[in-house]
Write a protein that holds these residues in place. Structure first.
Motif, PDB file in Angstrom:
ATOM      1  N   ALA A  66       6.239   2.123   3.679  1.00  0.00           N
ATOM      2  CA  ALA A  66       4.981   2.510   2.638  1.00  0.00           C
ATOM      3  C   ALA A  66       4.535   1.083   2.002  1.00  0.00           C
ATOM      4  O   ALA A  66       5.626   0.288   1.618  1.00  0.00           O
ATOM      5  CB  ALA A  66       4.794   3.206   1.770  1.00  0.00           C
ATOM      6  N   CYS A  87      -0.687   1.226   2.514  1.00  0.00           N
ATOM      7  CA  CYS A  87      -1.404   2.127   3.893  1.00  0.00           C
ATOM      8  C   CYS A  87       0.914   2.465   3.602  1.00  0.00           C
ATOM      9  O   CYS A  87       1.588   1.785   3.453  1.00  0.00           O
ATOM     10  CB  CYS A  87      -0.692   1.188   5.218  1.00  0.00           C
ATOM     11  SG  CYS A  87       0.920   0.041   5.476  1.00  0.00           S
ATOM     12  N   VAL A  88       0.673   3.785   4.513  1.00  0.00           N
ATOM     13  CA  VAL A  88       1.921   4.476   4.931  1.00  0.00           C
ATOM     14  C   VAL A  88       2.431   5.048   6.121  1.00  0.00           C
ATOM     15  O   VAL A  88       1.485   5.137   6.892  1.00  0.00           O
ATOM     16  CB  VAL A  88       1.851   5.734   4.083  1.00  0.00           C
ATOM     17  CG1 VAL A  88       2.785   6.627   3.683  1.00  0.00           C
ATOM     18  CG2 VAL A  88       1.617   5.830   2.339  1.00  0.00           C
ATOM     19  N   ARG A  93       4.220  10.255   6.514  1.00  0.00           N
ATOM     20  CA  ARG A  93       2.215  10.606   5.897  1.00  0.00           C
ATOM     21  C   ARG A  93       2.637  12.277   5.195  1.00  0.00           C
ATOM     22  O   ARG A  93       3.835  12.805   5.653  1.00  0.00           O
ATOM     23  CB  ARG A  93       1.329  11.053   6.825  1.00  0.00           C
ATOM     24  CG  ARG A  93       1.292   9.279   6.858  1.00  0.00           C
ATOM     25  CD  ARG A  93      -0.280   8.880   7.205  1.00  0.00           C
ATOM     26  NE  ARG A  93      -0.085   7.587   7.579  1.00  0.00           N
ATOM     27  CZ  ARG A  93      -1.020   6.890   8.862  1.00  0.00           C
ATOM     28  NH1 ARG A  93      -1.222   7.898   9.430  1.00  0.00           N
ATOM     29  NH2 ARG A  93      -0.643   6.153   8.432  1.00  0.00           N
ATOM     30  N   LEU A  97       3.341  10.297  -1.073  1.00  0.00           N
ATOM     31  CA  LEU A  97       3.606   8.591  -0.985  1.00  0.00           C
ATOM     32  C   LEU A  97       2.720   7.668  -1.201  1.00  0.00           C
ATOM     33  O   LEU A  97       2.844   6.991  -1.902  1.00  0.00           O
ATOM     34  CB  LEU A  97       4.870   8.451   0.594  1.00  0.00           C
ATOM     35  CG  LEU A  97       5.985   8.485   0.805  1.00  0.00           C
ATOM     36  CD1 LEU A  97       6.657   7.876   1.816  1.00  0.00           C
ATOM     37  CD2 LEU A  97       6.719   7.927  -0.578  1.00  0.00           C
ATOM     38  N   GLY A  98       1.931   8.143  -0.457  1.00  0.00           N
ATOM     39  CA  GLY A  98       0.735   7.736  -1.087  1.00  0.00           C
ATOM     40  C   GLY A  98       0.512   7.682  -2.305  1.00  0.00           C
ATOM     41  O   GLY A  98      -0.871   6.229  -2.445  1.00  0.00           O
ATOM     42  N   LEU A 101       2.655   4.953  -4.086  1.00  0.00           N
ATOM     43  CA  LEU A 101       2.629   4.096  -3.647  1.00  0.00           C
ATOM     44  C   LEU A 101       1.466   3.281  -4.862  1.00  0.00           C
ATOM     45  O   LEU A 101       1.404   2.216  -5.387  1.00  0.00           O
ATOM     46  CB  LEU A 101       2.550   3.892  -2.417  1.00  0.00           C
ATOM     47  CG  LEU A 101       1.995   2.478  -1.898  1.00  0.00           C
ATOM     48  CD1 LEU A 101       2.698   1.625  -1.684  1.00  0.00           C
ATOM     49  CD2 LEU A 101       1.288   2.376  -0.374  1.00  0.00           C
TER      50      LEU A 101
END
Length: 157
Positions: A66, A87-88, A93, A97-98, A101
């Motif tokens: 990420a 971006c991950v 995905r 995590l997005g 992040l």
């Protein structure tokens, strides 16, 4: 988060990036934005090199899974800090995590430029994702590299 024990965050300026990390983060960005989204665009735009740019990186082992970057006021947005290249990795995905992040990225930006709104040029399909993180739409949709985007602003808390 399953498997989170071997994941580590790092925040670096360009000169602090070792060659393997740089290679891995560029590979991730190209995989997501150029290959996956089928969008040829100038990925290497010199903004990575700016002395105030911060690279926010999540690694699993040696692999960057990420990434985002925090840009100084004026680098992408007149007078305001910005966030970009969020971006991950496809393999990481649907783990949440997005969101983690972006929250981490916003905290880095707020630390560097407190009391300042943070701007982003978001892909339109991610508008709700960013709104859920406190961003507000600030433009009509526009095309950037043939992909619909809109300017969004995260107001100071």
């Amino acid at each position: 988060m399953h498997g989170a024990d071997n994941m580590q965050w790092q925040v670096n300026v360009f000169d602090e990036l070792d060659s393997y990390t740089l290679y891995s983060l560029l590979q991730l960005r190209v995989d997501v934005f150029v290959v996956e989204q089928n969008c040829p665009y100038p990925e290497l735009d010199d903004k990575d090199l700016h002395p105030q740019t911060r690279h926010v990186i999540l690694k699993k082992g040696e692999k960057v899974i990420a990434y985002s970057r925090v840009l100084a006021p004026g680098v992408s947005f007149d007078g305001f800090p910005g966030v970009g290249r969020v971006c991950v990795s496809q393999t990481a995905r649907r783990l949440g995590l997005g969101q983690v992040l972006v929250e981490k990225t916003l905290s880095v930006a707020a630390e560097l430029w407190p009391d300042t709104d943070i701007h982003i040029s978001a892909q339109c399909y991610l508008q709700q994702f960013y709104q859920d993180l406190g961003f507000k739409p600030a433009s009509e949709p526009y095309l950037e590299d043939d992909i619909p985007h809109l300017k969004m602003i995260k107001p100071v808390q």
